[in-house]
Enzyme design. Sequence first.
Site, short mmCIF file in Angstrom:
data_model
loop_
_atom_site.label_atom_id
_atom_site.label_comp_id
_atom_site.label_asym_id
_atom_site.label_seq_id
_atom_site.Cartn_x
_atom_site.Cartn_y
_atom_site.Cartn_z
N TYR A 166 80.74 23.68 63.29
CA TYR A 166 80.57 24.70 62.25
C TYR A 166 81.62 24.54 61.16
O TYR A 166 81.33 24.74 59.97
CB TYR A 166 80.66 26.11 62.86
CG TYR A 166 79.46 26.46 63.72
CD1 TYR A 166 78.30 26.96 63.15
CD2 TYR A 166 79.48 26.27 65.09
CE1 TYR A 166 77.19 27.27 63.93
CE2 TYR A 166 78.39 26.57 65.89
CZ TYR A 166 77.24 27.06 65.30
OH TYR A 166 76.14 27.36 66.07
N ARG A 222 75.25 36.63 75.94
CA ARG A 222 74.85 37.49 74.82
C ARG A 222 74.25 38.82 75.29
O ARG A 222 73.36 39.38 74.62
CB ARG A 222 73.84 36.78 73.92
CG ARG A 222 74.40 35.62 73.14
CD ARG A 222 75.07 36.09 71.85
NE ARG A 222 75.48 34.98 71.04
CZ ARG A 222 74.82 34.54 69.98
NH1 ARG A 222 73.71 35.12 69.60
NH2 ARG A 222 75.29 33.52 69.30
O1 CP3 Z 1 77.82 36.86 75.28
C1 CP3 Z 1 78.15 37.93 74.72
O2 CP3 Z 1 77.48 38.97 74.79
C2 CP3 Z 1 79.49 38.00 74.00
C3 CP3 Z 1 79.43 37.91 72.58
C4 CP3 Z 1 79.15 36.57 71.93
C5 CP3 Z 1 78.57 36.48 70.64
N1 CP3 Z 1 78.58 35.20 70.24
C6 CP3 Z 1 78.09 37.63 69.85
C7 CP3 Z 1 77.21 37.40 68.68
C8 CP3 Z 1 79.45 35.27 72.33
C9 CP3 Z 1 80.02 34.78 73.64
C10 CP3 Z 1 79.08 34.42 71.26
C11 CP3 Z 1 79.28 32.96 71.31
C12 CP3 Z 1 78.79 32.13 70.20
N2 CP3 Z 1 78.76 32.41 68.87
C13 CP3 Z 1 78.33 30.81 70.37
C14 CP3 Z 1 78.30 30.07 71.67
C15 CP3 Z 1 77.21 30.53 72.55
C16 CP3 Z 1 75.84 30.34 71.98
O3 CP3 Z 1 75.13 31.37 71.91
O4 CP3 Z 1 75.49 29.23 71.63
C17 CP3 Z 1 77.99 30.31 69.10
C18 CP3 Z 1 77.43 28.94 68.79
C19 CP3 Z 1 78.27 31.34 68.16
C20 CP3 Z 1 78.13 31.28 66.69
C21 CP3 Z 1 77.19 32.28 66.20
N3 CP3 Z 1 77.42 33.64 66.21
C22 CP3 Z 1 75.91 32.07 65.61
C23 CP3 Z 1 75.25 30.72 65.42
C24 CP3 Z 1 75.40 33.32 65.27
C25 CP3 Z 1 74.14 33.62 64.50
C26 CP3 Z 1 72.93 33.51 65.36
C27 CP3 Z 1 72.45 34.87 65.74
O5 CP3 Z 1 72.11 35.07 66.91
O6 CP3 Z 1 72.38 35.73 64.84
C28 CP3 Z 1 76.35 34.30 65.68
C29 CP3 Z 1 76.22 35.76 65.53
C30 CP3 Z 1 76.37 36.58 66.76
N4 CP3 Z 1 77.34 36.43 67.71
C31 CP3 Z 1 75.58 37.73 67.09
C32 CP3 Z 1 76.10 38.23 68.30
C33 CP3 Z 1 75.64 39.45 69.05
C34 CP3 Z 1 74.44 38.28 66.27
C35 CP3 Z 1 74.95 38.82 64.97
C36 CP3 Z 1 74.58 40.26 64.68
O7 CP3 Z 1 74.63 41.14 65.54
O8 CP3 Z 1 74.27 40.53 63.51
#
Ligand code: CP3
Length: 343
Positions: free
Chosen positions: A151, A26
């Site tokens: 999910y 992330r």
């Molecule tokens: O690693 C990276 O920088 C690449 C981008 C990336 C994101 N999500 C961007 C993101 C990657 C590899 C993911 C994987 C992801 N997404 C996972 C597996 C890894 C982990 O972190 O457990 C999962 C379970 C998700 C599903 C997901 N996406 C959730 C549960 C959420 C909401 C939680 C949160 O942090 O807000 C997201 C949103 C998300 N994915 C954001 C980002 C930068 C935040 C959303 C935003 O910017 O508004």
Amino acid sequence: MSTPNRKVLDVLNGKTVTPPPIWLMRQAGRYLPEYRETRQKAGSFLDLCYSPEFAAEVTLQPIRRYGFDAAILFSDILVIPDALHRNVTFTEGHGPRMDPIDADGIAKLSPEGVMDHLKPVIETVGRLRAELPAETTLLGFCGAPWTVATYMIAGHGTPDQAPARLFAYRYPEAFKRLLDFLAEVSADYLVAQIDAGADAVQIFDSWAGVLGEAEFEAFAVRPVRRIIDLVKSRRPNAKVIAFAKGAGILLRRYRQDTNADAIGLDWSVPLSFAAELQKDGPVQGNLDPMRVVAGGAPLREGIDAILQALGNGPLIFNLGHGITPQADPQHVTELVAQVRSFG
Ligand code: CP3
């Protein structure tokens, strides 16, 4: 084709690189002001994922700021359910939502149109390879079938994935079909990322830790093995990192049983056990993201412990899970400097 001195790729090939290469899960995200600015411009979170221009921009931001050794494609694991017409949305403060799927819905799933829907993401990969420094490894990724399925079944995130665990006990055949289907689609998706320029891919099984032993074998190991077999049969040189968060002692056989080149470790994995796992091949991890929020001595001591335990073998330095929005960008600068001063 030569890949000039891509250190993360070198470690994935089994080499020990000193100091170890570093990237952070992330690493493009809300802790960075430049991310928040681009995110604002892009519109919704999915608009950002499907805009090759903005997605490439946010992928490059942490590379410019910190010079990480790997860039990870900016996207989300839930673009797959989105491509499957599950109506995925991300709302501020609520996390992801989608239409929950049932056995009937699973029977109707079709791969048709999925890769078309994901074309903008593949285009982002191509742009990134063209724009990244030659020495930066480019990582693609997908979610593991189990984590994506949790999910899809609940329709949202839950603390323990009880809805998916229950569904799997009640409807084993439908659940198996869902995992098999996701494995096939994910393999196509990863092959497309590799063909567009990804040097390696990571499979995120963020919810592996809620599974019992038999379920870990059936829902985490077997589908990830299927993805890796499919990818490697089509692209024999492809390198794969498998991250099964919370798998604990089950990691002992995870690399061998999935055929992953490297395994990701979360921060609950004891370093003595991590060193054992490293005898069988490269490991990635495993700093607690809260140490990056805390900064100071907790940050320095956490980094030092990992470097002492794992720094003399094949290691990709990373966090044990994604960096959080509260992290201070200056702490990340200090983290990178300390890792780079090792050895
Ligand atoms: O690693 C990276 O920088 C690449 C981008 C990336 C994101 N999500 C961007 C993101 C990657 C590899 C993911 C994987 C992801 N997404 C996972 C597996 C890894 C982990 O972190 O457990 C999962 C379970 C998700 C599903 C997901 N996406 C959730 C549960 C959420 C909401 C939680 C949160 O942090 O807000 C997201 C949103 C998300 N994915 C954001 C980002 C930068 C935040 C959303 C935003 O910017 O508004």
